[in-house]
Design a protein around this motif. Structure first.
Motif, mmCIF file in Angstrom:
data_model
loop_
_atom_site.group_PDB
_atom_site.id
_atom_site.type_symbol
_atom_site.label_atom_id
_atom_site.label_comp_id
_atom_site.label_asym_id
_atom_site.label_seq_id
_atom_site.Cartn_x
_atom_site.Cartn_y
_atom_site.Cartn_z
ATOM 1 N N THR A 17 46.390 17.118 72.989
ATOM 2 C CA THR A 17 46.318 18.431 73.641
ATOM 3 C C THR A 17 45.318 18.357 74.782
ATOM 4 O OG1 THR A 17 44.633 19.153 72.057
ATOM 5 C CG2 THR A 17 46.923 19.676 71.540
ATOM 6 N N PHE B 32 48.956 23.760 66.726
ATOM 7 C CA PHE B 32 49.711 22.737 67.454
ATOM 8 C C PHE B 32 50.279 21.706 66.483
ATOM 9 C CE2 PHE B 32 50.112 18.625 69.455
ATOM 10 C CZ PHE B 32 50.778 18.906 70.639
ATOM 11 N N SER C 270 50.374 26.780 69.615
ATOM 12 C CA SER C 270 48.943 26.733 69.880
ATOM 13 C C SER C 270 48.518 27.873 70.796
ATOM 14 C CB SER C 270 48.568 25.387 70.503
ATOM 15 O OG SER C 270 47.186 25.313 70.759
ATOM 16 N N ALA D 205 43.507 26.483 66.827
ATOM 17 C CA ALA D 205 44.562 26.264 67.823
ATOM 18 C C ALA D 205 45.144 24.858 67.717
ATOM 19 C CB ALA D 205 44.022 26.521 69.227
#
Length: 335
Positions: A234, A277, A303, A273
């Motif tokens: 990410t 994800f 997310s 978050a």
């Protein structure tokens, strides 16, 4: 959705001062339950998956409350009841240029006292398809690192797909071992891995150059850990505590895919978050095994939505996530 998923980790009590207040001088706290692997399991259950969560809690009202919370999302907890303490963490929500802050109080918790041989993994993994763990568990005690390997050996022997989030937390590695000494021995069992370039040397003991591309980084990871099929990372841009732009990349079969980016202008709560994800990624890999781009977009959208939800757990449904994927946004009221 027929896949049966097992997650393993510590469920924690989270205490946060309300209204973005600082911990210093706070007199009241908002209480939530969470923890990385519990968050992943709860989100997957809300997506309609069959999820069991392996953990340990004290045999008291607080432990029972934590397990009841998991059940309310559709997760089936498998808990060793022992000890007297549920792990706790305090989260101070940041704002604008003041960063958020986490203080852990999880030493000598029920989960921290788990040891090899206390969990019958072959029974738990019977008829299961997927096992998810994270580096947080291995960071807490050496016994938990050994127990994690016991779980991974059993899951690998039984042919489960294995996923992990490196989840490097430098403040938790306090028992005399570095992450780079422990994690490579565990990551070797993984099919799916979530991590970033900063984790390469700290967690995997793989050196990279400062300007090295993520494609090159992931190729090094694949060479070191040949069982890996999917590697994801990410990304956050233009970030402060109230506003982020997020996206992600996925490396699979020597192809690097990039997701759509979302600008989040008013963050409600960013804790969990990454777990949202991860849950989205697992759901996508199970649901659309031939469409890695769709899987990546689903994970990033999940997310994104988590940033708008208080607490650790992403309460979004599959319809919520797919609507955002398909262009719906918060600009309209759904009537």
């Amino acid at each position: 959705m027929s896949k049966r998923i097992i997650t393993f980790g510590e469920i924690l009590l989270r205490l946060s001062p309300p209204n973005h207040s600082k911990l210093y001088k706070s007199r009241t706290f908002e209480a939530h339950y969470g923890g990385a692997e519990a968050n992943v399991g709860a989100s997957l259950a809300l997506f309609g998956c069959d999820v069991k969560f392996v953990t340990s809690v004290p045999d008291n009202e607080l432990g029972d409350s934590a397990l009841s919370e998991l059940r309310s999302y559709g997760v089936e907890p498998i808990a060793v009841k022992q000890g007297k303490r549920l792990g706790v963490y305090y989260f101070e929500q940041g704002a604008s240029e003041r960063p958020g802050k986490v203080l852990y109080d999880r030493d000598a918790s029920s989960f921290a006292n788990l040891k090899k041989g206390m969990i019958d993994w072959e029974v738990i993994f019977k008829d299961a398809d997927w096992f998810h763990w994270s580096g947080i568990t291995a960071s807490l005690t050496e016994d938990l690192a050994i127990l994690s390997k016991e779980a991974l050996e059993a899951a690998s022997k039984l042919g489960l797909t294995i996923s992990a989030d490196l989840n490097y937390r430098p403040t938790l590695w306090n028992y005399g071992k570095k992450a780079s000494e422990i994690m490579p021995d565990l990551v070797q069992y993984c099919d799916v891995l979530l991590g970033g370039s900063d984790d390469s040397e700290k967690c995997l003991n793989i050196k990279i150059e400062e300007s090295e591309s993520m494609d090159s980084v992931f190729r090094k990871w694949k060479k070191q850990f040949p069982k890996l099929k999917t590697i994801v990372s990410t990304m956050r841009y233009d970030a402060n505590a109230s506003s982020n732009t997020i996206g992600a990349i996925l490396w699979n079969d020597e192809k690097l895919l990039k997701s759509k980016e979302y600008k989040i202008s008013h963050i409600v709560d960013r804790i969990g978050a990454g777990d949202a994800f991860m849950a989205g990624l697992i759901y996508g890999l199970i649901t659309w095994p031939e469409s890695y781009q769709k899987t990546l977009e689903y994970a990033v959208a999940a997310s994104c939505l988590k940033h708008s939800i208080p607490g650790d757990i992403n309460l979004s449904s599959v319809n919520d996530v797919t609507a955002l994927m398909n262009g719906a946004s918060g600009g309209r009221v759904i009537r």
